[in-house]
Design a protein around this motif. Structure first.
Motif, PDB file in Angstrom:
ATOM      1  N   THR A 152     -50.024 -29.954 -12.457  1.00 14.77           N
ATOM      2  CA  THR A 152     -49.439 -30.826 -11.440  1.00 14.77           C
ATOM      3  C   THR A 152     -49.909 -32.271 -11.574  1.00 14.77           C
ATOM      4  OG1 THR A 152     -51.196 -30.103  -9.936  1.00 14.77           O
ATOM      5  CG2 THR A 152     -49.067 -29.005  -9.740  1.00 14.77           C
ATOM      6  N   THR A 153     -51.147 -32.481 -12.037  1.00 14.31           N
ATOM      7  CA  THR A 153     -51.663 -33.852 -12.139  1.00 14.31           C
ATOM      8  C   THR A 153     -50.980 -34.629 -13.249  1.00 14.31           C
ATOM      9  OG1 THR A 153     -53.493 -32.978 -13.460  1.00 14.31           O
ATOM     10  CG2 THR A 153     -53.904 -33.367 -11.126  1.00 14.31           C
ATOM     11  N   THR A 154     -50.813 -34.030 -14.425  1.00  7.60           N
ATOM     12  CA  THR A 154     -50.145 -34.736 -15.523  1.00  7.60           C
ATOM     13  C   THR A 154     -48.649 -34.881 -15.235  1.00  7.60           C
ATOM     14  OG1 THR A 154     -49.949 -32.629 -16.719  1.00  7.60           O
ATOM     15  CG2 THR A 154     -51.810 -34.041 -17.265  1.00  7.60           C
TER      16      THR A 154
ATOM     17  N   PHE B 167     -57.334 -34.360 -14.946  1.00  7.90           N
ATOM     18  CA  PHE B 167     -56.330 -35.109 -15.713  1.00  7.90           C
ATOM     19  C   PHE B 167     -56.797 -35.467 -17.124  1.00  7.90           C
ATOM     20  CE2 PHE B 167     -54.499 -39.144 -17.081  1.00  7.90           C
ATOM     21  CZ  PHE B 167     -53.142 -38.904 -16.955  1.00  7.90           C
TER      22      PHE B 167
ATOM     23  N   SER C 145     -43.307 -39.063  -7.245  1.00  3.51           N
ATOM     24  CA  SER C 145     -44.681 -38.804  -7.676  1.00  3.51           C
ATOM     25  C   SER C 145     -45.605 -38.635  -6.483  1.00  3.51           C
ATOM     26  CB  SER C 145     -45.176 -39.956  -8.565  1.00  3.51           C
ATOM     27  OG  SER C 145     -46.501 -39.749  -8.966  1.00  3.51           O
TER      28      SER C 145
ATOM     29  N   ALA D 150     -47.875 -35.510  -5.304  1.00  2.00           N
ATOM     30  CA  ALA D 150     -49.278 -35.634  -4.904  1.00  2.00           C
ATOM     31  C   ALA D 150     -49.532 -34.895  -3.591  1.00  2.00           C
ATOM     32  CB  ALA D 150     -49.651 -37.106  -4.766  1.00  2.00           C
TER      33      ALA D 150
ATOM     34  N   MET E 257     -47.345 -35.246 -12.286  1.00  2.00           N
ATOM     35  CA  MET E 257     -47.293 -36.334 -11.318  1.00  2.00           C
ATOM     36  C   MET E 257     -47.348 -37.690 -12.019  1.00  2.00           C
ATOM     37  SD  MET E 257     -50.251 -37.103  -8.501  1.00  2.00           S
ATOM     38  CE  MET E 257     -50.587 -35.346  -8.480  1.00  2.00           C
ATOM     39  N   TYR E 258     -48.222 -37.801 -13.001  1.00  2.00           N
ATOM     40  CA  TYR E 258     -48.360 -39.047 -13.759  1.00  2.00           C
ATOM     41  C   TYR E 258     -47.066 -39.368 -14.513  1.00  2.00           C
ATOM     42  CZ  TYR E 258     -50.283 -42.425 -17.097  1.00  2.00           C
ATOM     43  OH  TYR E 258     -50.517 -43.545 -17.859  1.00  2.00           O
TER      44      TYR E 258
ATOM     45  N   ASN F  42     -57.703 -31.129 -10.304  1.00  2.00           N
ATOM     46  CA  ASN F  42     -57.367 -32.531 -10.560  1.00  2.00           C
ATOM     47  C   ASN F  42     -57.807 -33.004 -11.940  1.00  2.00           C
ATOM     48  OD1 ASN F  42     -56.196 -33.136  -7.974  1.00  2.00           O
ATOM     49  ND2 ASN F  42     -58.247 -33.018  -7.106  1.00  2.00           N
TER      50      ASN F  42
ATOM     51  N   THR G 192     -50.594 -24.226 -13.280  1.00  2.00           N
ATOM     52  CA  THR G 192     -51.725 -24.896 -12.638  1.00  2.00           C
ATOM     53  C   THR G 192     -52.631 -23.893 -11.946  1.00  2.00           C
ATOM     54  OG1 THR G 192     -50.400 -26.894 -12.291  1.00  2.00           O
ATOM     55  CG2 THR G 192     -52.378 -26.652 -10.950  1.00  2.00           C
TER      56      THR G 192
ATOM     57  N   ASN H   4     -49.558 -31.260  -4.348  1.00  2.00           N
ATOM     58  CA  ASN H   4     -50.816 -30.963  -5.033  1.00  2.00           C
ATOM     59  C   ASN H   4     -51.964 -30.855  -4.024  1.00  2.00           C
ATOM     60  OD1 ASN H   4     -52.020 -30.618  -7.695  1.00  2.00           O
ATOM     61  ND2 ASN H   4     -53.147 -32.488  -7.252  1.00  2.00           N
TER      62      ASN H   4
END
Length: 316
Positions: free
Chosen positions: A270-272, A252, A287, A291, A274-275, A250, A94, A294
């Motif tokens: 980190t965003t994907t 995504f 998750s 966040a 987290m998803y 961020n 990231t 992140n």
């Protein structure tokens, strides 16, 4: 002598009065300004601060996949997150993703802004054309590039095969390193318009008299650019860089549309990640912890950039 001391004590007793009047005056000014700044403060509190508080609170809760709160988890969500085998690689990827995209975007935007600031026939049309990647949906842009990179029907393979650069089609998005390079290109592509126009606005605020004075002093093109243009562009560069860091961090849609972070977690940020924790692993609490991490990473990167660019000098 005695009277003089009394007068000194009296003067000392009266001295705080101006400060008190100043505080009361500032208080009245604040009350007068409140109707104007009040709506903005409420909006920021509802849209920005409240979600952050909820995010942090959720990271300490156990929440079912249906959204039902089952009680407190303490720090277990964070311990589970830091126990993930892929987390370190995702964090490093990231940071590299953000640094590479932002650096390339800013360098190219500097050149593009100089072009847009020059006088040439059709300049207005070129400026409109530059806005297109920014005005278009990021998701649709990513999907278009994904179709262009298709190993059987994509135009990229077709052109490279016709030019005899390739001997057989390549599945670009199945190889993590190649996929990351292409996603970085798409991220730069959609980031260029905003950064270019912010820098262009900065260029147009530089007085022409400054350049005339530099020419009179015998300064060449390169010296003028590095001694005058770049220093005077620092506020514009600062704004464009910080907003790009936040947007790319961020980002995504690009990654999810092109690779979904795969194969496995090889192209996750980190965003994907987290998803996937929230919707694939059905762990909302972990998750939320991701966040929070992140969010802290973004703040650290922005503060590091501000520190490196000595932003306080601009305030002075």
């Amino acid at each position: 002598m005695h009277d003089a001391k009394i007068r000194e004590r009296g003067a000392g007793a009266v001295a705080p009065a101006p400060r008190a009047r100043g505080r009361r005056r500032r208080g009245r000014e604040l009350l007068h300004a409140l109707p104007w700044i009040g709506p903005a403060v409420v909006l920021i509190s509802v849209v920005v601060l409240w979600p952050v508080v909820e995010m942090v609170r959720t990271s300490f809760l156990k929440i079912s996949s249906s959204g039902l709160t089952l009680g407190s988890q303490g720090g277990k969500n964070y311990s589970d997150l830091f126990a993930e085998d892929d987390l370190v690689g995702i964090l490093i990827r990231t940071v590299l993703w953000v640094a590479a995209v932002v650096i390339v975007t800013m360098v190219v935007s500097l050149a593009l802004a100089q072009l847009l600031n020059a006088r040439f026939p059709g300049r207005r049309v070129v400026r409109w054309a530059v806005i297109v990647p920014w005005a278009a949906s990021v998701l649709m842009t990513a999907l278009v590039w994904k179709w262009m990179l298709d190993n059987y029907f994509g135009v990229v393979n077709r052109v490279l095969l016709d030019l005899h650069v390739l001997h057989e089609p390549v599945n670009w998005l199945s190889h993590p390193d190649q996929a990351m390079m292409w996603m970085m290109w798409v991220a730069v592509f959609v980031s260029l318009p905003f950064a270019s126009f912010v820098i262009l606005a900065g260029l147009q605020t530089i007085p022409g008299e400054v350049y005339e004075a530099a020419r009179v002093d015998g300064a060449g093109t390169f010296r003028t650019y590095f001694r005058i243009t770049l220093p005077m562009l620092r506020p514009a560069l600062l704004i464009a860089s910080i907003i790009n860091v936040i947007n790319v961090f961020n980002s995504f849609p690009i990654i999810w549309a092109m690779t979904q972070g795969g194969p496995g977690h090889a192209t996750d940020t980190t965003t994907t990640f987290m998803y996937k924790i929230a919707f694939f692993d059905q762990d909302v609490g972990e998750s939320a912890a991701m966040a929070v991490v992140n969010f802290v990473l973004i703040l650290v990167m922005v503060l590091f950039y501000l520190r490196a660019s000595r932003w306080r000098e601009e305030v002075r």
